[in-house]
Scaffold this motif. Sequence first.
Motif, short mmCIF file in Angstrom:
data_model
loop_
_atom_site.label_atom_id
_atom_site.label_comp_id
_atom_site.label_asym_id
_atom_site.label_seq_id
_atom_site.Cartn_x
_atom_site.Cartn_y
_atom_site.Cartn_z
N ARG A 30 0.84 -1.20 0.00
CA ARG A 30 0.00 0.00 0.00
C ARG A 30 0.87 1.25 0.00
N GLU A 31 1.89 1.28 0.83
CA GLU A 31 2.79 2.44 0.90
C GLU A 31 3.48 2.67 -0.44
N ALA A 32 3.93 1.62 -1.09
CA ALA A 32 4.61 1.76 -2.38
C ALA A 32 3.65 2.33 -3.43
N ILE A 33 2.43 1.85 -3.45
CA ILE A 33 1.45 2.34 -4.42
C ILE A 33 1.14 3.81 -4.15
N LEU A 34 0.86 4.15 -2.91
CA LEU A 34 0.54 5.54 -2.59
C LEU A 34 1.70 6.48 -2.89
N GLU A 35 2.90 6.01 -2.64
CA GLU A 35 4.10 6.83 -2.87
C GLU A 35 4.23 7.21 -4.34
N HIS A 36 3.87 6.31 -5.22
CA HIS A 36 4.10 6.54 -6.65
C HIS A 36 2.86 6.92 -7.44
N LEU A 37 1.70 6.82 -6.87
CA LEU A 37 0.46 7.12 -7.58
C LEU A 37 0.41 8.58 -8.04
N ASP A 38 0.76 9.51 -7.17
CA ASP A 38 0.76 10.94 -7.55
C ASP A 38 1.70 11.18 -8.72
N ASP A 39 2.89 10.57 -8.67
CA ASP A 39 3.85 10.76 -9.76
C ASP A 39 3.32 10.20 -11.07
N TYR A 44 1.03 11.10 -16.48
CA TYR A 44 -0.04 10.90 -17.45
C TYR A 44 -0.63 12.25 -17.88
N LEU A 45 -0.90 13.12 -16.92
CA LEU A 45 -1.47 14.43 -17.23
C LEU A 45 -0.52 15.24 -18.10
N SER A 46 0.76 15.23 -17.78
CA SER A 46 1.71 16.02 -18.56
C SER A 46 1.85 15.46 -19.98
N GLU A 47 1.79 14.15 -20.13
CA GLU A 47 1.84 13.57 -21.48
C GLU A 47 0.61 13.97 -22.29
N GLN A 48 -0.55 14.00 -21.65
CA GLN A 48 -1.77 14.41 -22.34
C GLN A 48 -1.70 15.87 -22.75
#
Length: 74
Positions: A30-39, A44-48
């Motif tokens: 869970r910690e690993a997912i939360l740590e990297h989800l924002d990034d 994704y947003l910047s690529e779009q």
Amino acid sequence: MLAIRLPAEVESRLEALAQATGRTKTFYAREAILEHLDDLEDLYLSEQRLIEVRAGRSKTYSLEEVEHKLGLAD
């Protein structure tokens, strides 16, 4: 609920970390997912946005233009 399959080596490392720290494997997953989800979301947003700019469907602004528009220019 989420189920993931990990390579045996990663599973072993995760198990060792959990045992050494008294935490659960789920805690660290869970910690690993939360740590990297924002990034990942930011990427994704910047690529779009880049696709939009290159296609001419979105405009970019310099810092000076933004400061001027907001009345922040010197």
